[in-house]
Design a protein around this motif. Structure first.
Motif, PDB file in Angstrom:
ATOM      1  N   SER A 153       0.797  -1.181   0.118  1.00 59.44           N
ATOM      2  CA  SER A 153      -0.088   0.115   0.161  1.00 59.44           C
ATOM      3  C   SER A 153       0.831   1.353   0.098  1.00 59.44           C
ATOM      4  N   LEU A 154       2.052   1.184   0.525  1.00 58.97           N
ATOM      5  CA  LEU A 154       3.021   2.549   0.204  1.00 58.97           C
ATOM      6  C   LEU A 154       3.815   2.289  -0.604  1.00 58.97           C
ATOM      7  N   ALA A 155       3.195   2.490  -1.812  1.00 58.00           N
ATOM      8  CA  ALA A 155       3.863   2.242  -3.164  1.00 58.00           C
ATOM      9  C   ALA A 155       3.317   3.371  -4.425  1.00 58.00           C
ATOM     10  N   ALA A 156       4.463   4.026  -4.859  1.00 60.04           N
ATOM     11  CA  ALA A 156       4.128   5.045  -5.840  1.00 60.04           C
ATOM     12  C   ALA A 156       5.108   4.816  -6.922  1.00 60.04           C
ATOM     13  N   ALA A 157       4.638   5.293  -8.334  1.00 59.08           N
ATOM     14  CA  ALA A 157       5.592   5.335  -9.402  1.00 59.08           C
ATOM     15  C   ALA A 157       5.090   5.681 -10.574  1.00 59.08           C
ATOM     16  N   GLY A 158       5.676   6.330 -11.583  1.00 60.60           N
ATOM     17  CA  GLY A 158       4.916   7.051 -12.711  1.00 60.60           C
ATOM     18  C   GLY A 158       5.528   6.361 -13.946  1.00 60.60           C
ATOM     19  N   GLY A 159       4.791   5.789 -14.805  1.00 60.42           N
ATOM     20  CA  GLY A 159       5.159   5.013 -15.909  1.00 60.42           C
ATOM     21  C   GLY A 159       5.758   5.668 -17.090  1.00 60.42           C
ATOM     22  N   GLN A 160       5.903   7.171 -16.884  1.00 66.06           N
ATOM     23  CA  GLN A 160       6.440   7.910 -17.878  1.00 66.06           C
ATOM     24  C   GLN A 160       8.004   7.611 -18.357  1.00 66.06           C
ATOM     25  N   PHE A 161       8.677   7.239 -17.086  1.00 64.34           N
ATOM     26  CA  PHE A 161      10.297   6.915 -17.340  1.00 64.34           C
ATOM     27  C   PHE A 161      10.343   5.943 -15.748  1.00 64.34           C
ATOM     28  N   LEU A 162      10.540   4.704 -16.212  1.00 65.82           N
ATOM     29  CA  LEU A 162      10.382   3.903 -15.236  1.00 65.82           C
ATOM     30  C   LEU A 162      11.865   2.681 -15.354  1.00 65.82           C
ATOM     31  N   VAL A 163      12.638   2.455 -14.343  1.00 63.81           N
ATOM     32  CA  VAL A 163      13.569   1.562 -14.531  1.00 63.81           C
ATOM     33  C   VAL A 163      13.692   0.428 -13.665  1.00 63.81           C
ATOM     34  N   VAL A 164      13.863  -0.820 -13.938  1.00 66.59           N
ATOM     35  CA  VAL A 164      13.786  -1.832 -13.001  1.00 66.59           C
ATOM     36  C   VAL A 164      14.862  -2.817 -13.220  1.00 66.59           C
ATOM     37  N   ASP A 165      15.187  -3.509 -12.272  1.00 65.97           N
ATOM     38  CA  ASP A 165      16.159  -4.433 -12.284  1.00 65.97           C
ATOM     39  C   ASP A 165      15.579  -5.697 -13.038  1.00 65.97           C
ATOM     40  N   ARG A 166      16.174  -6.367 -13.829  1.00 61.36           N
ATOM     41  CA  ARG A 166      15.576  -7.363 -14.716  1.00 61.36           C
ATOM     42  C   ARG A 166      15.098  -8.667 -13.873  1.00 61.36           C
ATOM     43  N   ALA A 167      15.795  -9.008 -13.152  1.00 62.22           N
ATOM     44  CA  ALA A 167      15.726 -10.280 -12.238  1.00 62.22           C
ATOM     45  C   ALA A 167      14.508  -9.873 -11.360  1.00 62.22           C
ATOM     46  N   GLY A 168      14.513  -8.868 -10.778  1.00 60.67           N
ATOM     47  CA  GLY A 168      13.441  -8.508  -9.808  1.00 60.67           C
ATOM     48  C   GLY A 168      12.101  -8.160 -10.523  1.00 60.67           C
ATOM     49  N   TYR A 169      11.953  -7.602 -11.641  1.00 59.91           N
ATOM     50  CA  TYR A 169      10.924  -7.636 -12.628  1.00 59.91           C
ATOM     51  C   TYR A 169      10.150  -8.931 -12.958  1.00 59.91           C
ATOM     52  N   ASP A 170      11.118  -9.874 -13.226  1.00 57.42           N
ATOM     53  CA  ASP A 170      10.728 -11.305 -13.612  1.00 57.42           C
ATOM     54  C   ASP A 170      10.153 -11.736 -12.178  1.00 57.42           C
ATOM     55  N   ARG A 171      10.768 -11.927 -11.132  1.00 54.00           N
ATOM     56  CA  ARG A 171      10.320 -12.269  -9.917  1.00 54.00           C
ATOM     57  C   ARG A 171       8.940 -11.738  -9.588  1.00 54.00           C
ATOM     58  N   ALA A 172       8.701 -10.541  -9.766  1.00 57.46           N
ATOM     59  CA  ALA A 172       7.383  -9.923  -9.520  1.00 57.46           C
ATOM     60  C   ALA A 172       6.324 -10.474 -10.359  1.00 57.46           C
ATOM     61  N   GLY A 173       6.475 -10.936 -11.385  1.00 54.91           N
ATOM     62  CA  GLY A 173       5.574 -11.288 -12.564  1.00 54.91           C
ATOM     63  C   GLY A 173       5.572 -10.322 -13.894  1.00 54.91           C
ATOM     64  N   GLY A 174       6.579  -9.449 -13.571  1.00 57.30           N
ATOM     65  CA  GLY A 174       6.505  -8.591 -14.647  1.00 57.30           C
ATOM     66  C   GLY A 174       4.722  -7.994 -14.932  1.00 57.30           C
ATOM     67  N   HIS A 175       4.841  -7.333 -16.248  1.00 54.28           N
ATOM     68  CA  HIS A 175       3.601  -6.907 -16.415  1.00 54.28           C
ATOM     69  C   HIS A 175       2.371  -7.772 -16.464  1.00 54.28           C
ATOM     70  N   ALA A 176       2.652  -8.908 -16.537  1.00 50.57           N
ATOM     71  CA  ALA A 176       1.590  -9.982 -16.512  1.00 50.57           C
ATOM     72  C   ALA A 176       0.976 -10.023 -15.230  1.00 50.57           C
ATOM     73  N   ALA A 177       1.608  -9.448 -14.092  1.00 53.09           N
ATOM     74  CA  ALA A 177       1.144  -9.250 -12.677  1.00 53.09           C
ATOM     75  C   ALA A 177       0.063  -8.309 -12.763  1.00 53.09           C
ATOM     76  N   VAL A 178      -0.182  -7.372 -13.455  1.00 56.03           N
ATOM     77  CA  VAL A 178      -0.794  -6.344 -13.487  1.00 56.03           C
ATOM     78  C   VAL A 178      -1.530  -5.930 -14.877  1.00 56.03           C
ATOM     79  N   ALA A 179      -1.914  -7.132 -15.455  1.00 55.87           N
ATOM     80  CA  ALA A 179      -2.720  -7.172 -16.917  1.00 55.87           C
ATOM     81  C   ALA A 179      -3.634  -6.436 -17.011  1.00 55.87           C
ATOM     82  N   ASP A 180      -4.600  -6.531 -15.978  1.00 57.55           N
ATOM     83  CA  ASP A 180      -6.119  -5.760 -16.067  1.00 57.55           C
ATOM     84  C   ASP A 180      -5.730  -4.250 -15.226  1.00 57.55           C
TER      85      ASP A 180
END
Length: 375
Positions: free
Chosen positions: A198-225
């Motif tokens: 619940s304590l999270a914020a981000a802006g999709g205009q410019f976003l940098v992620v660690d590749r391994a951590g992104y995959d671990r989180a499920g990537g954009h498939a985890a937020v598909a809808d």
């Protein structure tokens, strides 16, 4: 008098929090020159962006300090010749790959699906991914600086918020509220340290992620809808055990989000309902904002007319403290402070109206963006 004093104290506390966030806790990546050794993939989703993608592409091609840079562009069903513009600007640059996207399957919204396609086609050797929107123009060391800050923060996801360019009256009323809201109400240090999604914020205009951590989180498939796929991705990262961080990216990137009032209105309308969740939560937050930031100037005016100078002065202090918060957030994020901050109460009223409109159109199932339904 007591009620007004309580409002003034509350606004003073929030403005003090803005000052602490902006002055002590907001990360500020170096402008450059800086260099990273790891390979990085920059991912650019495009849908009908022929008229404005050229500056973005040129800024990507001009990136320095990332020897292993690869740029992957996805044409997501454009009908305006976006792909032709990409080819004309990038030519035969070997760093650039242009993909043709496929329509999102059931259960997916357009933006998450486009980002998912990009991530799955990025160079497997890339250890960091940088998602960029078409309306963003980067400075030459922006990607290198953002990846460097990502690693320095020890985070999985870093959101370096661009400088938002404002030109119209509508821009000046609404756009600065983006930075002001999270600088005023979100404890940045706690956000970085806490594992709570619940304590999270981000802006999709410019976003940098660690590749391994992104995959671990499920990537954009985890937020598909998810309409707010950027914030939801940050929450998914936290749920998977990763960390997130916000940064002032105003010296790294600039973004002109909307060209006119209809675009701005519809852009906020499509997503504000998702920012608050249940309508009762939205009603509570909007009512609180109106009380804190619109009541003081109204009371000051009424008190002056009624011959109550002490009450007018107290309410005026509340109004000026709200203005000060806007000034602090603008200066911390490369925004325009004067005279825009003086009409902060009007900005809050417009935000309330946009929120009401968002819930109204969602209830009627009339929310869409770029020709696709979003709810």
């Amino acid at each position: 008098m007591t009620a007004v004093l309580a409002l003034v104290v509350a606004v003073a506390a929030l403005t003090a929090h803005t000052w602490v966030n902006a002055g002590r806790w907001l990360r500020r990546p170096a402008e450059g020159p800086v260099e990273v050794a790891e390979p990085v993939a920059v991912l650019l989703p495009l849908r009908d962006e022929a008229a404005r993608v050229t500056p973005c592409l040129r800024s990507l091609l001009a990136q320095r300090g990332v020897p292993g840079l690869r740029i992957v562009v996805l044409d997501d069903g454009s009908t305006d010749g976006t792909a032709d513009v990409v080819r004309a600007v990038t030519g035969d640059d070997p760093r650039v790959t242009l993909l043709t996207g496929v329509a999102p399957p059931p259960g997916w919204l357009g933006k998450p699906h486009a980002c998912h396609q990009l991530a799955t086609r990025a160079d497997p050797a890339a250890t960091a991914l940088a998602f960029v929107d078409a309306d963003v123009v980067l400075t030459p060391y922006a990607v290198a600086a953002a990846v460097t800050e990502l690693r320095a923060a020890g985070a999985t996801l870093l959101s370096p918020y661009p400088r938002i360019l404002v030109r119209t009256a509508a821009d000046r009323l609404v756009q600065p509220l983006l930075q002001w809201l999270w600088l005023t109400f979100l404890p940045l240090r706690a956000m970085e340290r806490s594992p709570r999604p619940s304590l999270a914020a981000a802006g999709g205009q410019f976003l940098v992620v660690d590749r391994a951590g992104y995959d671990r989180a499920g990537g954009h498939a985890a937020v598909a809808d998810k309409v707010l796929e950027d914030i939801e991705l940050a929450r998914a990262v936290k749920r998977s055990g990763g960390g997130i961080a916000l940064a002032d990216g105003s010296r790294l990137a600039a973004c002109r989000m909307y060209d006119d009032w209809p675009q701005l209105r519809d852009g906020y309308t499509k997503s504000l309902w998702a920012s608050f969740g249940h309508p009762s939560a939205a009603a509570t937050v909007v009512t609180l904002l109106l009380l804190l930031y619109t009541v003081p100037p109204l009371v000051a005016g009424a008190a002056l007319a009624a011959g109550a100078p002490a009450l007018a002065a107290l309410a005026g202090v509340g109004y000026l403290l709200g203005v000060a918060g806007r000034v602090l957030s603008a200066r911390a994020t490369g925004g325009r402070a004067w005279p825009d901050a003086l009409v902060h109460p009007v900005s809050v009223v417009v935000l309330g109206w946009l929120t009401l409109r968002s819930y109204h159109l969602r209830k009627r199932r009339r929310l869409s963006w770029r020709g696709r339904p979003v709810s």
